[in-house]
Design a protein around this motif. Structure first.
Motif, PDB file in Angstrom:
ATOM      1  N   SER A  18      -2.949   6.325 -11.453  1.00  0.00           N
ATOM      2  CA  SER A  18      -3.139   4.989 -10.896  1.00  0.00           C
ATOM      3  C   SER A  18      -2.264   4.770  -9.680  1.00  0.00           C
ATOM      4  CB  SER A  18      -2.816   3.873 -11.852  1.00  0.00           C
ATOM      5  OG  SER A  18      -2.845   4.201 -13.129  1.00  0.00           O
ATOM      6  N   ALA A  19      -1.016   5.206  -9.746  1.00  0.00           N
ATOM      7  CA  ALA A  19      -0.113   5.033  -8.602  1.00  0.00           C
ATOM      8  C   ALA A  19      -0.641   5.814  -7.410  1.00  0.00           C
ATOM      9  CB  ALA A  19       1.284   5.508  -8.967  1.00  0.00           C
ATOM     10  N   PHE A  20      -1.118   7.009  -7.647  1.00  0.00           N
ATOM     11  CA  PHE A  20      -1.671   7.844  -6.582  1.00  0.00           C
ATOM     12  C   PHE A  20      -2.895   7.168  -5.963  1.00  0.00           C
ATOM     13  CE2 PHE A  20      -4.686  11.189  -5.337  1.00  0.00           C
ATOM     14  CZ  PHE A  20      -3.946  11.810  -4.356  1.00  0.00           C
ATOM     15  N   THR A  21      -3.775   6.625  -6.802  1.00  0.00           N
ATOM     16  CA  THR A  21      -4.988   5.961  -6.327  1.00  0.00           C
ATOM     17  C   THR A  21      -4.650   4.710  -5.523  1.00  0.00           C
ATOM     18  OG1 THR A  21      -6.161   6.776  -8.253  1.00  0.00           O
ATOM     19  CG2 THR A  21      -7.190   4.982  -7.070  1.00  0.00           C
ATOM     20  N   LEU A  22      -3.742   3.889  -6.042  1.00  0.00           N
ATOM     21  CA  LEU A  22      -3.365   2.676  -5.323  1.00  0.00           C
ATOM     22  C   LEU A  22      -2.698   2.997  -3.996  1.00  0.00           C
ATOM     23  CD1 LEU A  22      -2.055   0.472  -8.233  1.00  0.00           C
ATOM     24  CD2 LEU A  22      -4.063   0.055  -6.825  1.00  0.00           C
ATOM     25  N   ALA A  23      -1.876   4.024  -3.973  1.00  0.00           N
ATOM     26  CA  ALA A  23      -1.230   4.421  -2.722  1.00  0.00           C
ATOM     27  C   ALA A  23      -2.284   4.879  -1.716  1.00  0.00           C
ATOM     28  CB  ALA A  23      -0.225   5.539  -2.982  1.00  0.00           C
ATOM     29  N   GLY A  24      -3.281   5.598  -2.191  1.00  0.00           N
ATOM     30  CA  GLY A  24      -4.357   6.054  -1.307  1.00  0.00           C
ATOM     31  C   GLY A  24      -5.147   4.905  -0.733  1.00  0.00           C
ATOM     32  N   VAL A  25      -5.450   3.925  -1.559  1.00  0.00           N
ATOM     33  CA  VAL A  25      -6.192   2.748  -1.099  1.00  0.00           C
ATOM     34  C   VAL A  25      -5.372   1.986  -0.066  1.00  0.00           C
ATOM     35  CG1 VAL A  25      -7.078   0.494  -1.817  1.00  0.00           C
ATOM     36  CG2 VAL A  25      -7.586   2.525  -3.172  1.00  0.00           C
ATOM     37  N   ALA A  26      -4.093   1.817  -0.328  1.00  0.00           N
ATOM     38  CA  ALA A  26      -3.219   1.109   0.612  1.00  0.00           C
ATOM     39  C   ALA A  26      -3.136   1.849   1.937  1.00  0.00           C
ATOM     40  CB  ALA A  26      -1.828   0.944   0.004  1.00  0.00           C
ATOM     41  N   MET A  27      -3.041   3.159   1.862  1.00  0.00           N
ATOM     42  CA  MET A  27      -2.944   3.956   3.083  1.00  0.00           C
ATOM     43  C   MET A  27      -4.238   3.865   3.884  1.00  0.00           C
ATOM     44  SD  MET A  27      -1.560   7.828   3.475  1.00  0.00           S
ATOM     45  CE  MET A  27      -2.986   8.600   2.767  1.00  0.00           C
ATOM     46  N   GLU A  28      -5.388   3.906   3.213  1.00  0.00           N
ATOM     47  CA  GLU A  28      -6.678   3.797   3.900  1.00  0.00           C
ATOM     48  C   GLU A  28      -6.773   2.458   4.626  1.00  0.00           C
ATOM     49  OE1 GLU A  28      -9.723   5.624   3.894  1.00  0.00           O
ATOM     50  OE2 GLU A  28      -8.662   7.354   3.119  1.00  0.00           O
ATOM     51  N   GLY A  29      -6.367   1.393   3.949  1.00  0.00           N
ATOM     52  CA  GLY A  29      -6.428   0.066   4.557  1.00  0.00           C
ATOM     53  C   GLY A  29      -5.523  -0.061   5.758  1.00  0.00           C
ATOM     54  N   SER A  30      -4.339   0.489   5.673  1.00  0.00           N
ATOM     55  CA  SER A  30      -3.416   0.386   6.804  1.00  0.00           C
ATOM     56  C   SER A  30      -3.850   1.293   7.939  1.00  0.00           C
ATOM     57  CB  SER A  30      -1.992   0.719   6.375  1.00  0.00           C
ATOM     58  OG  SER A  30      -1.900   2.072   5.987  1.00  0.00           O
ATOM     59  N   ALA A  31      -4.484   2.408   7.641  1.00  0.00           N
ATOM     60  CA  ALA A  31      -4.945   3.319   8.697  1.00  0.00           C
ATOM     61  C   ALA A  31      -6.001   2.639   9.555  1.00  0.00           C
ATOM     62  CB  ALA A  31      -5.495   4.604   8.086  1.00  0.00           C
ATOM     63  N   THR A  32      -6.861   1.853   8.929  1.00  0.00           N
ATOM     64  CA  THR A  32      -7.892   1.128   9.673  1.00  0.00           C
ATOM     65  C   THR A  32      -7.238   0.132  10.622  1.00  0.00           C
ATOM     66  OG1 THR A  32      -9.370   1.320   7.798  1.00  0.00           O
ATOM     67  CG2 THR A  32      -9.933  -0.317   9.429  1.00  0.00           C
ATOM     68  N   ALA A  33      -6.232  -0.558  10.141  1.00  0.00           N
ATOM     69  CA  ALA A  33      -5.546  -1.546  10.976  1.00  0.00           C
ATOM     70  C   ALA A  33      -4.793  -0.863  12.115  1.00  0.00           C
ATOM     71  CB  ALA A  33      -4.587  -2.366  10.132  1.00  0.00           C
ATOM     72  N   LEU A  34      -4.193   0.276  11.853  1.00  0.00           N
ATOM     73  CA  LEU A  34      -3.432   0.973  12.886  1.00  0.00           C
ATOM     74  C   LEU A  34      -4.332   1.597  13.940  1.00  0.00           C
ATOM     75  CD1 LEU A  34      -0.736   2.776  10.720  1.00  0.00           C
ATOM     76  CD2 LEU A  34      -0.414   0.803  12.205  1.00  0.00           C
ATOM     77  N   ASN A  35      -5.516   2.025  13.558  1.00  0.00           N
ATOM     78  CA  ASN A  35      -6.419   2.689  14.489  1.00  0.00           C
ATOM     79  C   ASN A  35      -7.303   1.724  15.260  1.00  0.00           C
ATOM     80  OD1 ASN A  35      -5.465   5.196  13.785  1.00  0.00           O
ATOM     81  ND2 ASN A  35      -6.959   5.455  12.156  1.00  0.00           N
TER      82      ASN A  35
END
Length: 51
Positions: A18-35
Motif C-alpha cells: 500500500s505504501a508503495f502504491t500510494l507513493a507511486g500515485v503521489a509521484m505520478e500526480g506531481s510529475a504531471t504538475a511539474l511537466n
C-alpha cells in the motif's frame, strides 16, 4: 505461533504494497504538475486575438 507469524508477515506485506502504491500515485500526480508547461506570452497574445 506459526499462524501468528504468517498473519504478521501478511500484514507487513500488505502495508509495504500500500505504501508503495500510494507513493507511486503521489509521484505520478506531481510529475504531471511539474511537466506542465505554461503558455508563452506569444501564445497568450494569439489566443486573445482569436476571442
Amino acid at each position: 505461533m506459526e499462524k501468528e507469524k504468517t498473519a504478521r508477515t501478511g500484514w507487513r506485506d500488505w502495508l509495504s504494497f500500500s505504501a508503495f502504491t500510494l507513493a507511486g500515485v503521489a509521484m505520478e500526480g506531481s510529475a504531471t504538475a511539474l511537466n506542465h508547461v505554461s503558455p508563452t506570452e506569444e501564445a497568450r497574445q494569439r489566443r486573445r486575438k482569436m476571442h
